[in-house]
Design a protein around this motif. Structure first.
Motif, PDB file in Angstrom:
ATOM      1  N   SER A  19      54.341  32.181   5.334  1.00 30.88           N
ATOM      2  CA  SER A  19      53.498  31.563   5.286  1.00 30.88           C
ATOM      3  C   SER A  19      52.186  33.107   5.716  1.00 30.88           C
ATOM      4  CB  SER A  19      53.194  30.225   5.703  1.00 30.88           C
ATOM      5  OG  SER A  19      54.254  29.428   5.533  1.00 30.88           O
ATOM      6  N   ILE A  32      50.801  25.503   4.975  1.00 29.93           N
ATOM      7  CA  ILE A  32      50.257  25.878   6.179  1.00 29.93           C
ATOM      8  C   ILE A  32      51.167  26.266   7.385  1.00 29.93           C
ATOM      9  CG2 ILE A  32      48.960  23.409   5.902  1.00 29.93           C
ATOM     10  CD1 ILE A  32      52.107  22.596   7.556  1.00 29.93           C
ATOM     11  N   THR A  40      56.987  25.136   7.554  1.00 32.10           N
ATOM     12  CA  THR A  40      56.822  24.938   6.300  1.00 32.10           C
ATOM     13  C   THR A  40      58.634  23.873   5.867  1.00 32.10           C
ATOM     14  OG1 THR A  40      56.144  27.077   5.240  1.00 32.10           O
ATOM     15  CG2 THR A  40      57.202  26.436   3.754  1.00 32.10           C
ATOM     16  N   ASP A  60      56.842  30.713  -1.020  1.00 32.50           N
ATOM     17  CA  ASP A  60      56.697  31.019   0.440  1.00 32.50           C
ATOM     18  C   ASP A  60      57.945  29.832   0.486  1.00 32.50           C
ATOM     19  OD1 ASP A  60      56.099  30.535   3.057  1.00 32.50           O
ATOM     20  OD2 ASP A  60      54.941  29.845   2.979  1.00 32.50           O
TER      21      ASP A  60
END
Ligand SMILES: Nc1nc2c(ncn2[C@@H]2O[C@H](COP(=O)(O)OP(=O)(O)OP(=O)(O)O)[C@@H](O)[C@H]2O)c(=O)[nH]1
Ligand SMILES: [Mg+2]
Length: 300
Positions: A19, A32, A40, A60
């Motif tokens: 991420s 985040i 994640t 992601d």
């Protein structure tokens, strides 16, 4: 020169910096990031627009892991595997300072997908002395001769990201643009607001609790003064967890609220009033229906 566009699945074991890399490539805090693994939970797209009009769409994904059991964990693994099958290229990220068996599992899955595989060797800033990186790269090259490229980088310091992009671009097809020029992600504002709150919760909570919280946005609107009114529910799995999220004298929830509000001011670009409360949804991470209702649908 021809214009290109394609999808790149960003996969790896938990905590390798997927991420962080997505955010560094796109130049925005889309996904985040916390120091804890399993941050994640769902895939998120970040579109990199290059000067010639080419587009690299990075996906992601949750860290691939062996931890089975909870349906939430299965959903997370499925999201990462599906992203590989949907991609033109699979970018497997590893941590240069902590290579292990779990990376092999991910790399095997990546090669099994039949897509070309690029290995990104992240966190090179942690490798001391710098020369110690060379045997790491050599060993990876020897073990995975089928890799299309092996690129050392530091997502945190934004080192060598151009070289990564240069390696990936020729591997995606030529063609017309896939996305409008101003589109950088496929996730809406409500999703990103909920994730912002979850990020602060994950950082503040201890032990297993971070993995048992979910956040839903119940209100997201601008009032007449242009101030964002945000209300979000924090879902816990057991009644006794409520008090742990709220903290002694409400202190923990207050800290989360303050930090999340700061993040939201940046995300929404204006003043924010944030209201948070905690609710129980018993064993939500093991319950298909609850997972759906809390936004963790099958499509991950
Ligand atoms: N030193 C160093 N730390 C990094 C780098 N990239 C990421 N990190 C840190 O590694 C931790 C995990 O980063 P994430 O980006 O959340 O990792 P992830 O692979 O997305 O993790 P999951 O979503 O849990 O699978 C955070 O504390 C990051 O700040 C890097 O290049 N160097
Ligand atoms: Mg992540």
């Amino acid at each position: 020169m021809s214009v290109r566009g394609g999808f790149i699945a960003l996969v790896g074991r938990p905590n390798v910096g997927k991420s962080t890399l997505l955010n560094a490539l796109i130049g925005s805090r889309l996904s985040i990031v916390t120091p804890k693994p399993h941050t994640t939970r769902q895939r998120i797209l970040g579109v990199l627009h290059l000067e010639d009009g080419s587009q690299l769409a990075f996906v992601d994904t949750p860290g691939l892991h062996e931890r089975r059991g909870r349906p939430l964990n299965r959903l997370m693994n499925d999201a990462a595997r599906q992203a590989m099958f949907d991609a033109d290229v699979v970018l497997v990220l590893v941590d240069a300072s902590r290579l292990g068996d779990e990376d092999d599992t991910v790399l095997e899955a990546a090669f099994d997908s039949g897509r070309p595989v690029v290995i990104g060797v992240n966190k090179t800033d942690r490798v001391r002395p710098r020369d110690a990186l060379l045997p790491v790269l050599a060993a990876l090259g020897e073990r995975w001769p089928r890799a299309a490229a092996i690129v050392p980088l530091s997502a945190r310091r934004r080192d060598n990201l151009e070289r990564l992009v240069d390696a990936l671009l020729p591997m995606v097809p030529e063609g017309p643009p896939l996305f409008p020029p101003d589109m950088i992600t496929d996730r809406d504002l409500a999703y990103r607001v909920a994730e912002q709150v979850r990020e602060k919760l994950m950082v503040q909570l201890r032990d297993e609790l971070p993995y048992g919280v979910a956040v839903t946005v119940e209100r997201l609107a601008r009032d007449e003064q242009g101030r964002w009114q945000v209300a979000a529910a924090i879902w816990v799995e057991q009644a006794r967890h409520k008090g742990m999220v709220i903290g002694r004298g409400g202190q923990l929830l207050k800290t989360v609220g303050t930090q999340a509000r700061q993040g939201l001011v940046e995300l929404l670009g204006g003043p924010v009033h944030l209201e948070l409360w905690v609710q129980e949804r018993r064993d939500w991470s093991r319950d298909q229906r609850a997972l759906r209702e809390l936004g963790y649908s099958g499509e991950g």
